[in-house]
Design an enzyme around this catalytic site. Sequence first.
Site, PDB file in Angstrom:
ATOM      1  N   LYS A  94       0.691  -8.127  -3.061  1.00  0.00           N
ATOM      2  CA  LYS A  94      -1.154  -7.602  -2.796  1.00  0.00           C
ATOM      3  C   LYS A  94      -0.608  -5.427  -3.930  1.00  0.00           C
ATOM      4  O   LYS A  94       0.431  -5.263  -3.367  1.00  0.00           O
ATOM      5  CB  LYS A  94      -1.884  -7.139  -1.723  1.00  0.00           C
ATOM      6  CG  LYS A  94      -3.442  -7.095  -2.830  1.00  0.00           C
ATOM      7  CD  LYS A  94      -4.100  -6.775  -1.338  1.00  0.00           C
ATOM      8  CE  LYS A  94      -4.340  -5.720  -0.747  1.00  0.00           C
ATOM      9  NZ  LYS A  94      -4.639  -4.924  -0.891  1.00  0.00           N
ATOM     10  N   PRO A  98     -20.148  -7.256 -17.540  1.00  0.00           N
ATOM     11  CA  PRO A  98     -19.814  -8.021 -17.951  1.00  0.00           C
ATOM     12  C   PRO A  98     -18.374  -7.960 -19.011  1.00  0.00           C
ATOM     13  O   PRO A  98     -17.733  -8.159 -19.008  1.00  0.00           O
ATOM     14  CB  PRO A  98     -20.886  -9.018 -18.673  1.00  0.00           C
ATOM     15  CG  PRO A  98     -21.434  -8.479 -17.986  1.00  0.00           C
ATOM     16  CD  PRO A  98     -22.368  -7.591 -17.545  1.00  0.00           C
ATOM     17  N   LYS A 140     -10.468  -4.366  -8.016  1.00  0.00           N
ATOM     18  CA  LYS A 140     -11.553  -5.498  -7.006  1.00  0.00           C
ATOM     19  C   LYS A 140     -12.964  -4.607  -8.389  1.00  0.00           C
ATOM     20  O   LYS A 140     -13.301  -4.039  -8.663  1.00  0.00           O
ATOM     21  CB  LYS A 140     -12.581  -4.723  -6.461  1.00  0.00           C
ATOM     22  CG  LYS A 140     -11.190  -4.791  -4.529  1.00  0.00           C
ATOM     23  CD  LYS A 140     -12.292  -4.037  -3.902  1.00  0.00           C
ATOM     24  CE  LYS A 140     -10.896  -4.306  -2.802  1.00  0.00           C
ATOM     25  NZ  LYS A 140      -9.862  -3.660  -2.200  1.00  0.00           N
ATOM     26  N   PHE A 141     -12.483  -5.200  -9.532  1.00  0.00           N
ATOM     27  CA  PHE A 141     -13.152  -4.889 -11.076  1.00  0.00           C
ATOM     28  C   PHE A 141     -14.878  -4.738 -10.578  1.00  0.00           C
ATOM     29  O   PHE A 141     -15.524  -5.955 -10.079  1.00  0.00           O
ATOM     30  CB  PHE A 141     -12.113  -5.766 -11.813  1.00  0.00           C
ATOM     31  CG  PHE A 141     -11.300  -5.914 -12.278  1.00  0.00           C
ATOM     32  CD1 PHE A 141     -10.838  -3.984 -12.351  1.00  0.00           C
ATOM     33  CD2 PHE A 141     -10.561  -6.637 -12.471  1.00  0.00           C
ATOM     34  CE1 PHE A 141      -9.206  -4.643 -12.995  1.00  0.00           C
ATOM     35  CE2 PHE A 141      -8.953  -6.748 -12.859  1.00  0.00           C
ATOM     36  CZ  PHE A 141      -8.030  -5.577 -13.425  1.00  0.00           C
ATOM     37  N   HIS A 142     -15.150  -3.944 -10.837  1.00  0.00           N
ATOM     38  CA  HIS A 142     -16.984  -3.952 -10.778  1.00  0.00           C
ATOM     39  C   HIS A 142     -17.706  -2.610 -12.180  1.00  0.00           C
ATOM     40  O   HIS A 142     -17.862  -2.272 -11.469  1.00  0.00           O
ATOM     41  CB  HIS A 142     -17.160  -2.942  -9.167  1.00  0.00           C
ATOM     42  CG  HIS A 142     -18.480  -3.210  -8.902  1.00  0.00           C
ATOM     43  ND1 HIS A 142     -18.512  -2.676  -7.096  1.00  0.00           N
ATOM     44  CD2 HIS A 142     -19.572  -3.844  -9.705  1.00  0.00           C
ATOM     45  CE1 HIS A 142     -19.761  -2.582  -7.244  1.00  0.00           C
ATOM     46  NE2 HIS A 142     -20.707  -3.399  -8.906  1.00  0.00           N
ATOM     47  N   GLY A 186      -1.147  -5.626   5.563  1.00  0.00           N
ATOM     48  CA  GLY A 186      -0.721  -4.799   5.645  1.00  0.00           C
ATOM     49  C   GLY A 186      -0.038  -3.538   6.735  1.00  0.00           C
ATOM     50  O   GLY A 186       0.959  -3.868   7.697  1.00  0.00           O
ATOM     51  N   ARG A 187      -0.834  -3.135   7.129  1.00  0.00           N
ATOM     52  CA  ARG A 187      -0.581  -1.782   8.549  1.00  0.00           C
ATOM     53  C   ARG A 187      -0.015  -2.641  10.071  1.00  0.00           C
ATOM     54  O   ARG A 187       0.560  -2.126  10.302  1.00  0.00           O
ATOM     55  CB  ARG A 187      -1.649  -1.035   8.709  1.00  0.00           C
ATOM     56  CG  ARG A 187      -1.833   0.245   7.563  1.00  0.00           C
ATOM     57  CD  ARG A 187      -3.127   1.063   7.703  1.00  0.00           C
ATOM     58  NE  ARG A 187      -4.429   0.423   7.639  1.00  0.00           N
ATOM     59  CZ  ARG A 187      -5.477   0.573   7.480  1.00  0.00           C
ATOM     60  NH1 ARG A 187      -6.648   1.714   8.057  1.00  0.00           N
ATOM     61  NH2 ARG A 187      -6.030  -0.284   7.183  1.00  0.00           N
ATOM     62  N   ASP A 232       1.233  -1.052   0.203  1.00  0.00           N
ATOM     63  CA  ASP A 232       0.224  -0.003   0.041  1.00  0.00           C
ATOM     64  C   ASP A 232       1.245   1.646   0.015  1.00  0.00           C
ATOM     65  O   ASP A 232       0.830   2.166   0.867  1.00  0.00           O
ATOM     66  CB  ASP A 232      -0.746   0.082   1.456  1.00  0.00           C
ATOM     67  CG  ASP A 232      -2.189  -0.889   1.355  1.00  0.00           C
ATOM     68  OD1 ASP A 232      -2.596  -0.885  -0.463  1.00  0.00           O
ATOM     69  OD2 ASP A 232      -2.654  -1.408   2.052  1.00  0.00           O
ATOM     70  N   ASP A 241      -4.966  -6.570  -6.624  1.00  0.00           N
ATOM     71  CA  ASP A 241      -6.661  -6.820  -5.999  1.00  0.00           C
ATOM     72  C   ASP A 241      -7.250  -4.676  -6.444  1.00  0.00           C
ATOM     73  O   ASP A 241      -6.867  -3.854  -6.177  1.00  0.00           O
ATOM     74  CB  ASP A 241      -6.095  -6.081  -4.735  1.00  0.00           C
ATOM     75  CG  ASP A 241      -7.227  -5.682  -3.496  1.00  0.00           C
ATOM     76  OD1 ASP A 241      -8.111  -5.982  -3.972  1.00  0.00           O
ATOM     77  OD2 ASP A 241      -6.640  -5.014  -2.229  1.00  0.00           O
TER      78      ASP A 241
HETATM   79  O1  C5P Z   1      -3.841  -1.896   6.435  1.00  0.00           O
HETATM   80  P1  C5P Z   1      -4.405  -2.745   6.442  1.00  0.00           P
HETATM   81  O2  C5P Z   1      -3.644  -4.382   6.815  1.00  0.00           O
HETATM   82  O3  C5P Z   1      -5.453  -3.158   7.346  1.00  0.00           O
HETATM   83  O4  C5P Z   1      -4.844  -3.723   5.348  1.00  0.00           O
HETATM   84  C1  C5P Z   1      -5.595  -4.296   4.056  1.00  0.00           C
HETATM   85  C2  C5P Z   1      -5.701  -4.324   2.866  1.00  0.00           C
HETATM   86  O5  C5P Z   1      -6.934  -5.209   1.965  1.00  0.00           O
HETATM   87  C3  C5P Z   1      -5.658  -2.622   2.707  1.00  0.00           C
HETATM   88  O6  C5P Z   1      -4.618  -2.877   0.783  1.00  0.00           O
HETATM   89  C4  C5P Z   1      -6.914  -2.773   1.938  1.00  0.00           C
HETATM   90  O7  C5P Z   1      -6.564  -2.922   0.518  1.00  0.00           O
HETATM   91  C5  C5P Z   1      -7.488  -4.903   1.524  1.00  0.00           C
HETATM   92  N1  C5P Z   1      -9.225  -4.861   1.321  1.00  0.00           N
HETATM   93  C6  C5P Z   1      -9.697  -4.769   2.529  1.00  0.00           C
HETATM   94  N2  C5P Z   1     -10.663  -5.364   3.175  1.00  0.00           N
HETATM   95  C7  C5P Z   1     -11.242  -5.917   1.458  1.00  0.00           C
HETATM   96  C8  C5P Z   1     -10.531  -6.047   0.436  1.00  0.00           C
HETATM   97  C9  C5P Z   1      -8.959  -5.657   0.646  1.00  0.00           C
HETATM   98  O8  C5P Z   1      -8.862  -4.364   3.658  1.00  0.00           O
HETATM   99  N3  C5P Z   1     -12.411  -5.952   1.545  1.00  0.00           N
END
Ligand code: C5P
Length: 239
Positions: free
Chosen positions: A34, A68, A63-65, A216-217, A12, A61
């Site tokens: 990711k 079709p 998240k295609f939305h 991530g964090r 991120d 990641d």
């Molecule tokens: O920093 P943290 O661990 O909260 O990061 C979570 C990661 O997962 C981020 O990159 C966020 O975009 C992603 N993510 C999420 N929830 C989802 C799908 C992806 O937090 N449903």
Amino acid sequence: MKPGERIILALDVSGYDEAIDIVRKFREEVDIFKIGPELFTSVGPGIVEEINSIGKKVFLDLKFHDIPNTVCKCAVAAAKLGVFMFNVHTLGGLEMMKQAARTLTEFCLEKNIERPMLIGVTILTSIDQAALRDELGINIRMSTHVKYLAELARRAGLDGVVASPEDAEIIRPRFGKDFLIITPGIRPSWTAADDQKRILAPRDALRRGADYLVIGRAVFSQPDPVRALKRIKEEIAGA
Ligand code: C5P
């Protein structure tokens, strides 16, 4: 799977060099990195090839939305790029997911390339029950709604879903072990929740049925991120 194979480390950040530095720093610790919208929009698709050339896998990641036809083209583009896994939004509907899965399989067979895993996002882990009802106007229990969306993803031929660690417990028994569950919202007891509402410790998420943990964090907010990741790996060993 070993602990390091279960962790997907979230890049991120917005800088190319910054992201590649992270991959190099963690290459001995994790297999999958990711790439989200921030990094992809900032630096473009070349970063996927660079990470692959380091011998690591990419979860795209984005998240295609969309309709079709558009999502099918995104699926082909992701396969051409050589990603290991990518995702679409289950709220994009059954037809979109079905066509994306079919197009992806046909394209990869035709080109004789490895088919990336196609994953459906259910409800973001930053959305809680109150937001689901009051903001999105969906007056159903979160767990029921997530289960419903996971069912839709499975019917469409997707390989699994992104869901909160708590939801994993509901999805796993119903969908069996071949349906992948990828869980963000992972927080060891020694980190802050940040904007995530539905969180769980790494070990508990695996126990509830998650296959992969997106982290991530919990790692990057620590003074020594590599040490933090090692600590998480120790915590999940044997879970
Ligand atoms: O920093 P943290 O661990 O909260 O990061 C979570 C990661 O997962 C981020 O990159 C966020 O975009 C992603 N993510 C999420 N929830 C989802 C799908 C992806 O937090 N449903």
